[in-house]
Write a protein that holds these residues in place. Sequence first.
Motif, PDB file in Angstrom:
ATOM      1  N   ILE A  50       0.840  -1.207   0.000  1.00 20.05           N
ATOM      2  CA  ILE A  50       0.000   0.000   0.000  1.00 20.05           C
ATOM      3  C   ILE A  50       0.870   1.251   0.000  1.00 20.05           C
ATOM      4  O   ILE A  50       0.629   2.185  -0.774  1.00 20.05           O
ATOM      5  N   ILE A  51       1.886   1.283   0.826  1.00 20.65           N
ATOM      6  CA  ILE A  51       2.786   2.445   0.877  1.00 20.65           C
ATOM      7  C   ILE A  51       3.435   2.649  -0.491  1.00 20.65           C
ATOM      8  O   ILE A  51       3.551   3.780  -0.972  1.00 20.65           O
ATOM      9  N   GLY A  52       3.831   1.569  -1.137  1.00 22.85           N
ATOM     10  CA  GLY A  52       4.427   1.677  -2.472  1.00 22.85           C
ATOM     11  C   GLY A  52       3.467   2.279  -3.483  1.00 22.85           C
ATOM     12  O   GLY A  52       3.867   3.092  -4.323  1.00 22.85           O
ATOM     13  N   GLU A  53       2.211   1.893  -3.402  1.00 21.93           N
ATOM     14  CA  GLU A  53       1.211   2.455  -4.313  1.00 21.93           C
ATOM     15  C   GLU A  53       1.027   3.950  -4.078  1.00 21.93           C
ATOM     16  O   GLU A  53       0.784   4.699  -5.016  1.00 21.93           O
ATOM     17  N   LYS A  54       1.157   4.373  -2.837  1.00 19.77           N
ATOM     18  CA  LYS A  54       0.947   5.789  -2.503  1.00 19.77           C
ATOM     19  C   LYS A  54       2.164   6.649  -2.818  1.00 19.77           C
ATOM     20  O   LYS A  54       2.013   7.798  -3.236  1.00 19.77           O
ATOM     21  N   ALA A  80       7.774   1.941   6.211  1.00 21.06           N
ATOM     22  CA  ALA A  80       6.765   2.939   6.598  1.00 21.06           C
ATOM     23  C   ALA A  80       5.473   2.301   7.095  1.00 21.06           C
ATOM     24  O   ALA A  80       4.778   2.878   7.930  1.00 21.06           O
ATOM     25  N   GLN A  81       5.149   1.109   6.598  1.00 22.89           N
ATOM     26  CA  GLN A  81       3.919   0.451   7.033  1.00 22.89           C
ATOM     27  C   GLN A  81       3.905   0.191   8.531  1.00 22.89           C
ATOM     28  O   GLN A  81       2.844   0.095   9.143  1.00 22.89           O
ATOM     29  N   GLN A  82       5.066   0.107   9.138  1.00 23.37           N
ATOM     30  CA  GLN A  82       5.136  -0.148  10.579  1.00 23.37           C
ATOM     31  C   GLN A  82       4.711   1.062  11.400  1.00 23.37           C
ATOM     32  O   GLN A  82       4.417   0.925  12.583  1.00 23.37           O
ATOM     33  N   GLN A  83       4.650   2.229  10.766  1.00 26.82           N
ATOM     34  CA  GLN A  83       4.202   3.449  11.444  1.00 26.82           C
ATOM     35  C   GLN A  83       2.694   3.667  11.288  1.00 26.82           C
ATOM     36  O   GLN A  83       2.134   4.570  11.884  1.00 26.82           O
ATOM     37  N   ILE A  95      -8.881  -3.834   0.386  1.00 26.56           N
ATOM     38  CA  ILE A  95      -9.721  -2.915  -0.394  1.00 26.56           C
ATOM     39  C   ILE A  95      -8.915  -1.674  -0.764  1.00 26.56           C
ATOM     40  O   ILE A  95      -8.946  -1.216  -1.909  1.00 26.56           O
ATOM     41  N   ASN A  96      -8.174  -1.139   0.204  1.00 24.58           N
ATOM     42  CA  ASN A  96      -7.346   0.044  -0.038  1.00 24.58           C
ATOM     43  C   ASN A  96      -6.307  -0.255  -1.118  1.00 24.58           C
ATOM     44  O   ASN A  96      -6.120   0.537  -2.058  1.00 24.58           O
ATOM     45  N   PHE A  97      -5.644  -1.396  -1.005  1.00 22.50           N
ATOM     46  CA  PHE A  97      -4.642  -1.768  -2.000  1.00 22.50           C
ATOM     47  C   PHE A  97      -5.268  -1.887  -3.384  1.00 22.50           C
ATOM     48  O   PHE A  97      -4.744  -1.367  -4.370  1.00 22.50           O
ATOM     49  N   ARG A  98      -6.405  -2.566  -3.476  1.00 22.51           N
ATOM     50  CA  ARG A  98      -7.084  -2.739  -4.772  1.00 22.51           C
ATOM     51  C   ARG A  98      -7.420  -1.385  -5.394  1.00 22.51           C
ATOM     52  O   ARG A  98      -7.176  -1.155  -6.583  1.00 22.51           O
ATOM     53  N   GLU A  99      -7.973  -0.473  -4.598  1.00 19.74           N
ATOM     54  CA  GLU A  99      -8.362   0.848  -5.116  1.00 19.74           C
ATOM     55  C   GLU A  99      -7.150   1.645  -5.581  1.00 19.74           C
ATOM     56  O   GLU A  99      -7.175   2.264  -6.644  1.00 19.74           O
ATOM     57  N   LEU A 100      -6.090   1.632  -4.777  1.00 16.85           N
ATOM     58  CA  LEU A 100      -4.872   2.354  -5.147  1.00 16.85           C
ATOM     59  C   LEU A 100      -4.257   1.776  -6.418  1.00 16.85           C
ATOM     60  O   LEU A 100      -3.846   2.511  -7.317  1.00 16.85           O
TER      61      LEU A 100
END
Length: 174
Positions: A50-54, A80-83, A95-100
């Motif tokens: 997810i962080i990579g997508e953002k 960063a995902q650990q934060q 869902i967030n990953f799919r949308e991004l």
Amino acid sequence: MQFNLDKSIEILEKTPTILESYVLGLSDDWLRNNEGQDTWSPYDIIGHLIIGEKTDWMVRIKIILNTSENKSFKPFDRFAQQQEDQNIPIKDLLINFRELRLRNLEELKSLKITQNDLKLTGIHPEFGKVTLEQLLSTWTVHDLGHIGQISRVMAKQYKDSVGPWVNYLGILKK
């Protein structure tokens, strides 16, 4: 196989579905366990994607393709995902990953990248000059690597339980 953007997009499009079918509905024992200190669980891996997508893939693609003289990439925080909030249900992360990913791939396709564009370069903070082709190839392999990593992490949860078969299960030796 030579790099081909359409073939890369085939993989990048499937990753959200693969992850959903693989981990959705699994217990926290599968999702939250890792391989030991300083390693990632499947939950952590999805957070990392997810962080990579953002902050990574499309940002860097646009830097390479823009007409600015500054082609330097900002360093990517691989941890960063650990934060982030660690209590978000896996379903919501997926869902967030799919949308991004869907949004990023729509934007990628709209760029109409040419063979000449693939030779354009940006400046990676560690590697120096890299091409757009290398970045796009890396995005594809990055997905495949993390899908494999999730399999390995989950397999290792039973490493001590398989007994003598451990010698035939290569995934447990990595």
